[in-house]
Motif scaffolding. Structure first.
Motif, PDB file in Angstrom:
ATOM      1  N   LEU A 237       0.821  -1.206   0.000  1.00 15.77           N
ATOM      2  CA  LEU A 237       0.000   0.000   0.000  1.00 15.77           C
ATOM      3  C   LEU A 237       0.863   1.267   0.000  1.00 15.77           C
ATOM      4  O   LEU A 237       0.543   2.249  -0.672  1.00 15.77           O
ATOM      5  N   THR A 240       2.137   1.676  -3.424  1.00 10.89           N
ATOM      6  CA  THR A 240       1.033   2.169  -4.245  1.00 10.89           C
ATOM      7  C   THR A 240       0.870   3.678  -4.085  1.00 10.89           C
ATOM      8  O   THR A 240       0.794   4.421  -5.064  1.00 10.89           O
ATOM      9  N   GLU A 241       0.861   4.107  -2.838  1.00 16.20           N
ATOM     10  CA  GLU A 241       0.677   5.535  -2.578  1.00 16.20           C
ATOM     11  C   GLU A 241       1.799   6.357  -3.202  1.00 16.20           C
ATOM     12  O   GLU A 241       1.566   7.390  -3.821  1.00 16.20           O
ATOM     13  N   TYR A 244       1.380   6.722  -6.930  1.00 20.56           N
ATOM     14  CA  TYR A 244       0.398   7.738  -7.296  1.00 20.56           C
ATOM     15  C   TYR A 244       1.011   9.126  -7.194  1.00 20.56           C
ATOM     16  O   TYR A 244       0.793   9.989  -8.026  1.00 20.56           O
ATOM     17  N   TYR A 282      -7.713  -3.578  -3.042  1.00 17.34           N
ATOM     18  CA  TYR A 282      -8.496  -2.707  -3.923  1.00 17.34           C
ATOM     19  C   TYR A 282      -9.350  -1.732  -3.117  1.00 17.34           C
ATOM     20  O   TYR A 282      -9.481  -0.560  -3.474  1.00 17.34           O
ATOM     21  N   ASP A 285      -7.037   0.900  -1.909  1.00 18.05           N
ATOM     22  CA  ASP A 285      -6.634   1.730  -3.043  1.00 18.05           C
ATOM     23  C   ASP A 285      -7.721   2.761  -3.345  1.00 18.05           C
ATOM     24  O   ASP A 285      -7.457   3.932  -3.595  1.00 18.05           O
TER      25      ASP A 285
END
Ligand code: SF4
Lengths: 446, 279
Positions: A237, A240-241, A244, A282, A285
């Protein structure tokens, strides 16, 4: 029609299906004069396969021949499997014929590494060139940038594709080194960075000249495999952050690992894909992208995995009861979004509806609020729902989805109903703190 | 506010006709119990009143809506009129009565029963229109594209723009079997006309090949270890399947009619000047 194409389609679809990205979103277009094809920024699903996934694009590989030997992949060099390739023209014709019949929204083109990344990319470029130039096709194209490709070729790919992606696949450098010896963090992040730069430059060009050619107007995305390596939800996570933020990715996709190889470094062949874990990622997210949550609000060093029974938002709420109850008649949009049972749409409707009237519990249902869950976290006119019981059993039933409730009962059948509590089983990651929260929750002034 | 009467209005099923019901309701200070269209087969023992469609009256009501309520409200009731809600006429009338009273803010009154009922119906229409953008399957006959759908709501007006932007150079027909109407397009004109029935010629070899290729793709793209028919069913309810190529239905042989038959055979028909062209 040559029978050949049937065989190729079967093999090259089968080899492409583990790539989960399938959306056709992010760009609005209409056909150019004399051409065919449009795109809607919300994306359009054309069908759903029997596994419940959206089919929007013709998702195939240019070839499943591969010079690399990534251990988690069906196309790895060392795997004994039939190999074939589309010619660029075959692929373009298939795409157009599917598109004309409204089977698809466009093409998702990826590939194994035939000879080397540059040669492979040139074949992909030729297929896309035929589509864009000869057929004047304006439909959606998602093209995969293969790690190690020359940036001049990536630049050309981006002029033909709407969306580009470079798959990270494994969430840490260590895992990459062990399982994808031909790739490196650098060979993946370099094209990602290059694409991001081009997109940024392009947006400046577009400000100056509205008709400047567009570079990957639907942005870029990536995918990570979940459960093939020991990387935790927390690591995934956070990565992922930062993707972005740093690379301005449009989407990060997660793909539950499907065992495809007998390899001591990978989960055994009979391991079930971690679908629930993928689902939680998900959900998280979604919270990052639309609900204003930060990764470190959802997980931290001490809690590196998602709770299997409760969704991340509800989990956050139970751990932050001091934030609640939220007054639906006054709370800001952002606060409403933090309430379990209130989504983006219902939060907006609340804001609209309360302009003309004071909201009561009865009305909230009509606005799409899932009262069963939200009731514990909201108040209307200073009051919480009438007869609201903060008993563990009812809360459990309200806050868990039917599916996880069944799962919970299967896993802890011995828990007698009246004692059943979310917070007993030792496997519960945040058992301790949640128990306290429930107590607070139970004694909260109503 | 006048009391609800036990009257039933009967109108001709047109939007204008419905506006005349609204006129009547104000003129007579009465609110009907329900409004029946010729399509509704209901019979009733309650007193009925036939509402005649008069353009002048309809226009007065039509002009007053954007003025006294809002342009958004007019757009909204036009959509509501195309939904499959069984009592859409009555709810539109009740909605307009609220609108004349509260003005533009009626569109925000989402917790009101009348407003909520219509919003839900329109949401259903919007959702169905959106789904059909993806679920429609064309077959190629004589180089023209033909599709059949069986929607619950009248979705064709909401598909015009999408498909003409997608296929500007094609000739196509989307036949709505439920409402017996067709969206017909040839470069660069679109129209919606009533079509009783549709007869399609035999499919050719080429067409069959692409259908089979698509079925092959559809079956192959599934990840078997993730098989989840329930999820598929909720995202793509079964009622859509019958006109979708991937389920092998497109093979069925249809039947005949004059109007539709001619339209499909050549798709070269002239669009009559008085037929309203869609944007
Ligand atoms: S390079 Fe791509 S196709 Fe080749 S083995 Fe690695 S992941 Fe599979």
């Amino acid at each position: 029609m040559k029978l050949d194409v049937f065989d190729k389609l079967k093999i090259l679809t089968d080899a492409a299906k583990y790539d989960v990205a399938c959306t056709s979103s992010g760009v609005n277009k209409r056909a150019s004069a004399g051409g065919i094809g449009s795109a809607a920024s919300c994306g359009i699903c054309h069908s759903f396969s029997a596994d419940g996934r959206c089919i929007s694009l013709l998702k195939v590989l240019m070839t499943n021949v591969c010079a690399y030997d990534c251990q988690y992949c069906v196309n790895r060099r060392s795997n004994d499997t039939p190999r074939t390739s589309f010619t660029p023209r075959e692929l373009a014709e298939l795409t157009i014929n599917f598109y004309r019949r409204n089977y698809i929204e466009g093409l998702f083109l990826s590939s194994g590494v035939l000879k080397d990344p540059d040669y492979t990319t040139e074949r992909m470029l030729e297929a896309l060139r035929i589509l864009r130039e000869e057929y004047r096709f304006s439909g959606y194209i998602h093209a995969k940038a293969i790690p190690g490709t020359n940036s001049a070729l990536i630049a050309r790919l981006g002029m033909l594709a709407d969306r580009m992606s470079v798959n990270i696949e494994l969430p840490s450098q260590n895992s990459l080194r062990l399982l994808a010896p031909d790739k490196s963090k650098h060979s993946i992040l370099a094209p990602m960075g290059y694409i991001q730069n081009r997109i940024q430059e392009n947006s400046k060009e577009l400000v100056q000249y509205r008709s400047a050619p567009k570079f990957a107007p639907a942005g870029q995305s990536t995918q990570m495999i979940i459960g093939a390596t020991p990387d935790t939800d927390f690591q995934i996570l956070n990565l992922t952050e930062s993707l972005y933020k740093k690379y301005k990715l449009k989407r990060v996709f997660f793909s539950a690992y499907m065992p495809v190889a007998d390899n001591a470094m990978l989960p055994a062949l009979n391991t079930k894909p971690p679908l629930l874990r993928e689902h939680r990622l998900y959900q998280a997210d979604w919270l990052l992208r639309y609900y204003g949550f930060a990764a470190n609000e959802l997980l931290d060093q001490q809690h590196q995995s998602f709770n299997p029974y409760i969704d991340p938002k509800c989990n956050w709420a139970l751990n932050h009861m001091e934030f609640f109850p939220v007054d639906v008649n006054r709370a800001s949009y952002n606060s409403l979004l933090r309430v379990p049972g209130i989504g983006v749409l219902s939060a907006k409707r609340i804001i609209t509806a309360r302009r003309t009237t004071t909201l009561h519990f009865a009305g909230l249902k009509k606005l799409g609020v899932v009262l069963k869950r939200a009731q514990y976290f909201i108040s209307c006119g200073g009051r919480q729902a009438e007869g609201l019981k903060f008993a563990p059993k009812t809360m459990l039933q309200s806050l868990l989805s039917d599916k996880t409730l069944t799962l919970y009962r299967q896993n802890f059948p011995e828990a007698p109903a009246e004692q059943m509590s979310l917070f007993d089983p030792p496997s519960m990651v945040q058992a301790q703190s949640m128990q306290e929260e429930l107590r607070k929750c139970l004694t909260a002034p109503i | 506010m006048p009391n609800r009467s036990n009257l039933i209005y009967r109108y001709d099923g047109s939007f204008e006709g419905l506006l005349c019901c609204v006129f009547e309701s104000y003129d007579q200070h009465e609110i009907p119990l329900d409004i029946f269209s010729p399509a509704s087969l209901q019979t009733t023992l309650l007193p009925e009143k036939d509402i005649r469609t008069e353009t002048a009256k309809a226009n007065r009501v039509l002009a007053s809506i954007p003025q006294k309520i809002s342009p958004a409200a007019l757009d909204f009731i036009k959509r509501a009129f195309l939904t499959c809600h069984a009592q859409k006429e009555l709810y539109i009338l009740l909605f307009l009565r609220m609108g004349y009273r509260y003005g533009a803010s009626v569109m925000n009154m989402l917790t009101d029963d009348v407003v909520n009922t219509l919003f839900t119906a329109v949401k259903h229409l919007d959702k169905e229109s959106h789904l059909f953008k993806g679920f429609i399957r064309f077959s190629v006959f004589n180089n023209a594209l033909v599709a059949e759908i069986e929607p619950k709501n009248v979705v064709l007006p909401f598909l015009v723009r999408h498909f003409r932007e997608r296929y500007p150079e094609e000739r196509f027909l989307i036949y709505d079997k439920t409402h017996r109407m067709g969206l017909i397009y040839q470069p660069y004109q679109a129209t919606i006309i009533p079509i009783e029935e549709l007869d399609l010629p035999e499919t050719d070899e080429n067409e069959r090949s692409f259908r089979e290729l698509w079925q092959l793709f559809y079956d192959t793209i599934e990840i078997k270890e993730r098989h989840n028919p329930k999820c598929r069913m909720s995202l793509m309810p079964k009622r859509y399947w019958k006109n979708m190529t991937e389920f092998g239905s497109a093979e069925e042989k249809p039947s005949v009619s004059r109007h539709g038959n001619d339209a499909v055979k050549s798709l070269n028909f002239k669009i009559a000047a008085e037929e309203k062209l869609l944007d």
